[in-house]
Structures are given as structure tokens and as C-alpha cells.
Design a protein around this motif. Structure first.
Motif, short mmCIF file in Angstrom:
data_model
loop_
_atom_site.label_atom_id
_atom_site.label_comp_id
_atom_site.label_asym_id
_atom_site.label_seq_id
_atom_site.Cartn_x
_atom_site.Cartn_y
_atom_site.Cartn_z
N PHE A 1 4.27 -8.57 -6.75
CA PHE A 1 3.04 -7.81 -6.89
C PHE A 1 3.20 -6.77 -7.99
CE2 PHE A 1 5.13 -5.04 -3.77
CZ PHE A 1 4.78 -3.77 -4.19
N ALA A 2 2.08 -6.41 -8.56
CA ALA A 2 2.05 -5.42 -9.63
C ALA A 2 0.90 -4.47 -9.37
CB ALA A 2 1.89 -6.09 -10.99
N SER A 3 1.00 -3.28 -9.94
CA SER A 3 0.01 -2.24 -9.64
C SER A 3 -0.72 -1.77 -10.88
CB SER A 3 0.70 -1.06 -8.96
OG SER A 3 1.52 -0.39 -9.88
N THR A 4 -1.80 -1.07 -10.63
CA THR A 4 -2.57 -0.50 -11.74
C THR A 4 -1.84 0.67 -12.38
OG1 THR A 4 -3.81 0.93 -10.24
CG2 THR A 4 -4.79 -1.21 -10.78
N GLN B 1 8.94 8.02 -2.49
CA GLN B 1 8.44 9.34 -2.87
C GLN B 1 7.60 9.19 -4.13
OE1 GLN B 1 11.63 12.07 -3.37
NE2 GLN B 1 12.30 11.93 -1.26
N ASN B 2 6.51 9.90 -4.16
CA ASN B 2 5.63 9.94 -5.35
C ASN B 2 5.16 8.56 -5.80
OD1 ASN B 2 5.95 12.79 -5.48
ND2 ASN B 2 7.93 12.46 -6.44
N ALA B 3 4.92 7.67 -4.86
CA ALA B 3 4.40 6.33 -5.17
C ALA B 3 2.93 6.30 -4.79
CB ALA B 3 5.17 5.27 -4.40
N TYR B 4 2.09 6.10 -5.78
CA TYR B 4 0.65 6.05 -5.53
C TYR B 4 0.06 4.80 -6.18
CZ TYR B 4 1.62 10.68 -3.94
OH TYR B 4 2.14 11.75 -3.25
N ASP B 5 0.78 3.70 -6.02
CA ASP B 5 0.38 2.44 -6.62
C ASP B 5 -0.86 1.88 -5.94
OD1 ASP B 5 3.11 1.08 -8.17
OD2 ASP B 5 3.38 2.82 -6.89
N ILE B 6 -1.72 1.28 -6.75
CA ILE B 6 -2.88 0.56 -6.24
C ILE B 6 -2.71 -0.90 -6.67
CG2 ILE B 6 -5.38 0.26 -6.41
CD1 ILE B 6 -5.52 3.28 -7.00
N VAL B 7 -2.73 -1.80 -5.69
CA VAL B 7 -2.55 -3.22 -5.96
C VAL B 7 -3.88 -3.91 -5.72
CG1 VAL B 7 -1.28 -5.31 -5.35
CG2 VAL B 7 -0.13 -3.09 -5.27
N LEU B 8 -4.38 -4.56 -6.74
CA LEU B 8 -5.63 -5.30 -6.61
C LEU B 8 -5.35 -6.70 -6.06
CD1 LEU B 8 -7.24 -4.21 -9.98
CD2 LEU B 8 -7.55 -3.20 -7.72
N ARG B 9 -6.37 -7.35 -5.55
CA ARG B 9 -6.22 -8.66 -4.92
C ARG B 9 -5.49 -9.66 -5.81
NH1 ARG B 9 -11.68 -11.34 -3.35
NH2 ARG B 9 -11.99 -10.81 -5.51
N HIS B 10 -5.77 -9.69 -7.09
CA HIS B 10 -5.13 -10.64 -8.00
C HIS B 10 -3.77 -10.14 -8.49
CE1 HIS B 10 -8.64 -13.10 -7.93
NE2 HIS B 10 -9.40 -12.09 -8.32
N VAL C 1 -1.55 -3.36 -14.52
CA VAL C 1 -1.40 -4.80 -14.31
C VAL C 1 -2.44 -5.22 -13.27
CG1 VAL C 1 0.15 -6.65 -13.61
CG2 VAL C 1 1.07 -4.64 -14.80
N TYR C 2 -3.33 -6.08 -13.66
CA TYR C 2 -4.42 -6.49 -12.79
C TYR C 2 -4.21 -7.84 -12.14
CZ TYR C 2 -6.74 -2.61 -15.06
OH TYR C 2 -7.05 -1.36 -15.52
N SER C 3 -3.23 -8.63 -12.65
CA SER C 3 -3.04 -9.96 -12.11
C SER C 3 -1.61 -10.43 -12.37
CB SER C 3 -4.01 -10.95 -12.78
OG SER C 3 -3.84 -12.25 -12.30
N MET D 1 0.84 -1.17 0.00
CA MET D 1 0.00 0.00 0.00
C MET D 1 0.88 1.23 0.00
SD MET D 1 -1.51 0.39 3.93
CE MET D 1 -2.87 -0.60 3.53
N ALA D 2 0.34 2.32 -0.48
CA ALA D 2 1.07 3.58 -0.52
C ALA D 2 0.47 4.52 0.52
CB ALA D 2 0.98 4.20 -1.90
N ILE D 3 1.31 4.99 1.42
CA ILE D 3 0.90 5.95 2.45
C ILE D 3 1.85 7.14 2.37
CG2 ILE D 3 0.66 6.35 4.93
CD1 ILE D 3 -1.36 4.35 4.17
N ASP D 4 1.30 8.33 2.30
CA ASP D 4 2.10 9.56 2.24
C ASP D 4 3.14 9.52 1.12
OD1 ASP D 4 0.73 10.72 4.38
OD2 ASP D 4 2.07 9.76 5.83
N GLY D 5 2.80 8.92 -0.01
CA GLY D 5 3.68 8.88 -1.16
C GLY D 5 4.75 7.82 -1.13
N GLY D 6 4.81 7.00 -0.07
CA GLY D 6 5.79 5.93 0.02
C GLY D 6 5.10 4.57 -0.03
N LEU D 7 5.72 3.64 -0.73
CA LEU D 7 5.13 2.31 -0.91
C LEU D 7 5.72 1.35 0.13
CD1 LEU D 7 3.24 0.74 -2.83
CD2 LEU D 7 5.24 0.22 -4.20
N PHE D 8 4.87 0.54 0.74
CA PHE D 8 5.36 -0.49 1.65
C PHE D 8 4.47 -1.71 1.58
CE2 PHE D 8 2.28 1.63 4.35
CZ PHE D 8 1.74 0.61 5.11
N VAL D 9 5.02 -2.81 2.10
CA VAL D 9 4.29 -4.07 2.21
C VAL D 9 4.17 -4.39 3.69
CG1 VAL D 9 4.42 -6.54 1.75
CG2 VAL D 9 5.09 -4.91 -0.02
N ALA D 10 3.00 -4.83 4.11
CA ALA D 10 2.78 -5.21 5.51
C ALA D 10 2.54 -6.71 5.59
CB ALA D 10 1.59 -4.44 6.07
#
Length: 82
Positions: free
Chosen positions: A49-52, A29-38, A76-78, A1-10
Motif C-alpha cells: 500500500f501507498a499513501s497520499t 509516531q507522527n504518521a498521518y498517512d491517507i490510503v486511497l482505495r486504489h 501515490v494514488y495507486s 489507517m492512522a489512529i493517534d499518530g500510529g499507522l496500522f493495518v486491519a
């Protein structure tokens, strides 16, 4: 998930009672990736993982360190390991 422009994995190992976050190798910085379940797949210790926004990331140590495989692809959806 991206929080405050930074991407992390939990990751949780206790059913969601506590979480660890991992950022090494992911943009902070400037990371606004959205990762879908697939858009995520796991095979043993390897996670991908890949993002939209068309970015693809790979970890070979259960998500503790990441490397970027590609940027600026079409959405990338899957992802799946063969």
C-alpha cells in the motif's frame, strides 16, 4: 489507517465481525498517512500500500509484518502488481 499518530493495518477473516490489527514495521509516531482505495494491492500473501503522503509499504506475510519501500514520494494514488 492512522489512529493517534500510529499507522496500522486491519484484517478481517469473518466478513467484518472481528478485526485483527498489525503494526510491526509501520511508524507509530507522527504518521498521518491517507490510503486511497486504489493505493492497495494484494497478490497471494504479498500486500502493498501507498499513501497520499508519499510512503510505500510492503508485507510478504499477509500484512503481519511490514517494510517501508519509500518515503516522501509525491502523493501515490495507486499501486498494482504486474
Amino acid at each position: 489507517m492512522a489512529i493517534d499518530g500510529g499507522l496500522f493495518v486491519a484484517r478481517t477473516t469473518d466478513g467484518g465481525e472481528s478485526w485483527q490489527t498489525f503494526r510491526d514495521g509501520l511508524p507509530q509516531q507522527n504518521a498521518y498517512d491517507i490510503v486511497l482505495r486504489h493505493g492497495l494491492d494484494v497478490a497471494d500473501d504479498v500486500v502493498c500500500f501507498a499513501s497520499t503522503t508519499g510512503n510505500v509499504y510492503l508485507s510478504e506475510d499477509r500484512g503481519e509484518h511490514w517494510q517501508c519501500l519509500a518515503n516522501n514520494l509525491p502523493p501515490v494514488y495507486s499501486v498494482r502488481f504486474a
